[in-house]
Scaffold this motif. Structure first.
Motif, PDB file in Angstrom:
ATOM      1  N   ILE A 151       0.840  -1.204   0.000  1.00 33.56           N
ATOM      2  CA  ILE A 151       0.000   0.000   0.000  1.00 33.56           C
ATOM      3  C   ILE A 151       0.875   1.254   0.000  1.00 33.56           C
ATOM      4  O   ILE A 151       0.607   2.211  -0.736  1.00 33.56           O
ATOM      5  CB  ILE A 151      -0.952  -0.007   1.221  1.00 33.56           C
ATOM      6  N   GLU A 152       1.932   1.262   0.799  1.00 36.07           N
ATOM      7  CA  GLU A 152       2.833   2.418   0.840  1.00 36.07           C
ATOM      8  C   GLU A 152       3.494   2.660  -0.513  1.00 36.07           C
ATOM      9  O   GLU A 152       3.617   3.807  -0.971  1.00 36.07           O
ATOM     10  CB  GLU A 152       3.900   2.205   1.920  1.00 36.07           C
ATOM     11  N   LYS A 155       3.631   6.122  -5.298  1.00 35.22           N
ATOM     12  CA  LYS A 155       3.723   6.263  -6.749  1.00 35.22           C
ATOM     13  C   LYS A 155       2.558   7.076  -7.299  1.00 35.22           C
ATOM     14  O   LYS A 155       2.737   7.887  -8.226  1.00 35.22           O
ATOM     15  CB  LYS A 155       3.764   4.874  -7.399  1.00 35.22           C
ATOM     16  N   LEU A 156       1.368   6.897  -6.749  1.00 38.03           N
ATOM     17  CA  LEU A 156       0.202   7.632  -7.229  1.00 38.03           C
ATOM     18  C   LEU A 156       0.293   9.114  -6.879  1.00 38.03           C
ATOM     19  O   LEU A 156      -0.217   9.961  -7.609  1.00 38.03           O
ATOM     20  CB  LEU A 156      -1.083   7.028  -6.645  1.00 38.03           C
ATOM     21  N   ASP A 186       1.893   0.683 -16.470  1.00 37.78           N
ATOM     22  CA  ASP A 186       3.077   1.250 -15.836  1.00 37.78           C
ATOM     23  C   ASP A 186       3.086   0.998 -14.332  1.00 37.78           C
ATOM     24  O   ASP A 186       4.145   0.751 -13.738  1.00 37.78           O
ATOM     25  CB  ASP A 186       3.158   2.751 -16.109  1.00 37.78           C
ATOM     26  N   LEU A 187       1.920   1.057 -13.687  1.00 35.29           N
ATOM     27  CA  LEU A 187       1.869   0.841 -12.243  1.00 35.29           C
ATOM     28  C   LEU A 187       2.150  -0.615 -11.887  1.00 35.29           C
ATOM     29  O   LEU A 187       2.890  -0.898 -10.934  1.00 35.29           O
ATOM     30  CB  LEU A 187       0.506   1.258 -11.688  1.00 35.29           C
ATOM     31  N   SER A 188       1.588  -1.555 -12.640  1.00 35.22           N
ATOM     32  CA  SER A 188       1.840  -2.969 -12.357  1.00 35.22           C
ATOM     33  C   SER A 188       3.309  -3.317 -12.589  1.00 35.22           C
ATOM     34  O   SER A 188       3.920  -4.073 -11.822  1.00 35.22           O
ATOM     35  CB  SER A 188       0.936  -3.865 -13.207  1.00 35.22           C
ATOM     36  N   SER A 189       3.907  -2.730 -13.635  1.00 34.10           N
ATOM     37  CA  SER A 189       5.325  -2.939 -13.895  1.00 34.10           C
ATOM     38  C   SER A 189       6.177  -2.352 -12.768  1.00 34.10           C
ATOM     39  O   SER A 189       7.172  -2.950 -12.345  1.00 34.10           O
ATOM     40  CB  SER A 189       5.696  -2.295 -15.238  1.00 34.10           C
ATOM     41  N   GLN A 234       9.752  -2.875  -7.906  1.00 32.78           N
ATOM     42  CA  GLN A 234      10.010  -2.571  -6.496  1.00 32.78           C
ATOM     43  C   GLN A 234      10.095  -3.846  -5.663  1.00 32.78           C
ATOM     44  O   GLN A 234      10.967  -3.967  -4.796  1.00 32.78           O
ATOM     45  CB  GLN A 234       8.904  -1.664  -5.948  1.00 32.78           C
ATOM     46  N   ALA A 235       9.209  -4.791  -5.934  1.00 35.11           N
ATOM     47  CA  ALA A 235       9.239  -6.058  -5.184  1.00 35.11           C
ATOM     48  C   ALA A 235      10.520  -6.823  -5.474  1.00 35.11           C
ATOM     49  O   ALA A 235      11.133  -7.404  -4.552  1.00 35.11           O
ATOM     50  CB  ALA A 235       8.008  -6.896  -5.542  1.00 35.11           C
ATOM     51  N   ARG A 236      10.942  -6.833  -6.716  1.00 33.41           N
ATOM     52  CA  ARG A 236      12.175  -7.545  -7.069  1.00 33.41           C
ATOM     53  C   ARG A 236      13.385  -6.886  -6.416  1.00 33.41           C
ATOM     54  O   ARG A 236      14.312  -7.578  -5.971  1.00 33.41           O
ATOM     55  CB  ARG A 236      12.346  -7.564  -8.582  1.00 33.41           C
TER      56      ARG A 236
END
Length: 387
Positions: free
Chosen positions: A180-181, A186-187, A197-200, A205-207
């Motif tokens: 969520i953070e 990003k938003l 773009d947001l899903s990418s 970030q997770a990787r």
């Protein structure tokens, strides 16, 4: 309202197949969209088969409204076997059925709870808990929510929420709160960012959180964004009846959205009827495609059959960032949500020239194939009018 949707995924480190599976289908006649994200047990080929089976079954059950989404999900939940070693379900899933009015039905079993962002705030909607009749440790959540313009939904597999597990900074992993953070930050930076773009961005970030950037599990981020539709119109080919040229030219120039012309004959027709000159690009074209031209009030002017054929090849292969006329047409299409083609039905004898490459197809067939790939692979709304 247009539902912008996309999903980005990354495989577990050293695996050759995705253990998560995403499938989505838009139904223009019913003005709705269905999407499913499933996470197969473990990773690799076995997980891929299990998640693919689960997602495909759910989509087939729900489409056509033959079975209510809640009943379909319950059937699948009760049917999924349990791993004899780990004593957990062979796959988990999230499914959403949403229409253009924003009425959304969501069912989740086993996946991290989805995130609903409305006016910059995370909503926590109520849900109905439905326990499995066959497996006491299995329970799904069923939601009914009303989405509005600007709302976003984020779904993910547990490879996202558990990334970084065991790290000094994230001993319990990223978790839903950490996701969520990331999303809210990003938003705030890019309020109009697309779902793609947001899903990418979420995946990147997770990787980055993982040790040595090597994912310890499959990662999937599915994003839906409710927004005003971006409309575009592509005029290609001269109309069958020349008497209607003026009428079609007016329809084209009065269109409220982005406009493109594909074809020299078509461009000359519009230039003549609208009294707008065409400016040729004097630069040397790269490869086999002619350069673009320019016309006031028109966003893109390209050559016809060659460019359309190459555009279709790029869309089918996923080669989306090529610096030529077809690449510009690809970007034009992908930056649109609702795409309308005006296709002239007059035959052009040049298309039957035996010296032209054999892969060149008749204009109508190219546009039909383009419509299919734009709808099925890029989730666009596409319509065609023959003139």
């Amino acid at each position: 309202m247009f539902i912008d949707i996309d999903c980005h995924q990354i495989k577990k480190y050293n695996q050759n197949a995705f253990g998560d599976y995403f499938v989505s289908k838009r139904y223009p006649d019913e003005a709705k969209l269905i999407a499913v994200l499933s996470d197969g047990l473990g990773s690799g080929i076995k997980a891929n088969i299990l998640s693919c089976m689960t997602a495909t079954m759910l989509l087939k059950f729900v489409e056509g409204d033959q079975i209510p989404i809640k009943d379909a999900a319950e059937i699948v939940m009760n049917s999924l076997p349990v791993c004899q070693v780990r004593k957990i379900s062979y796959s988990t899933f999230s499914i959403i059925d949403v229409n253009d009015e924003g009425h959304a039905k969501i069912v989740e079993e086993g996946n991290p709870d989805f995130i609903w962002i409305h006016n910059g705030e995370v909503m926590e909607p109520s849900f109905e808990s439905i326990p499995s009749k066959n497996h006491k440790n299995r329970c799904m959540k069923s939601y009914k929510i009303q989405l509005e313009l600007g709302d976003r939904l984020i779904f993910c597999s547990d490879g996202i929420t558990q990334c970084g597990l065991g790290n000094e900074k994230l001993k319990l992993g990223l978790r839903r709160s950490g996701l969520i953070e990331i999303v809210k930050s990003k938003l705030e930076e890019e309020p109009e960012i697309s779902s793609s773009d947001l899903s990418s961005y979420i995946i990147r970030q997770a990787r980055n959180i993982e040790t040595d950037r090597n994912p310890k599990d499959d990662m999937s981020a599915l994003v839906l964004y409710c927004r005003e539709p971006r409309k575009s119109l592509i005029f290609t080919g001269p109309p069958y009846n020349q008497k209607n040229d003026a009428q079609y030219a007016k329809t084209f120039i009065d269109f409220n959205g982005k406009k493109a012309i594909a074809g020299g004959t078509t461009a000359n027709l519009l230039s003549r009827e609208l009294n707008i000159p065409i400016t040729m690009d004097k630069t040397i074209s790269v490869g086999k495609l002619p350069s673009c031209s320019y016309m006031e009030g028109v966003d893109l002017v390209t050559e016809g059959i060659l460019t359309l054929t190459q555009t279709l090849e790029y869309l089918e292969s996923g080669e989306l960032y090529v610096d030529n006329a077809a690449g510009k047409l690809v970007k034009f299409l992908l930056d649109s949500d609702c795409i309308h083609f005006m296709v002239g039905a007059k035959l052009n004898q040049a298309h039957y020239n035996p010296t032209l490459p054999i892969e060149i197809e008749i204009r109508k067939n190219i546009i039909k194939k383009m419509k299919t790939v734009l709808q099925d692979k890029y989730y666009k709304k596409v319509s065609i009018a023959y003139m």
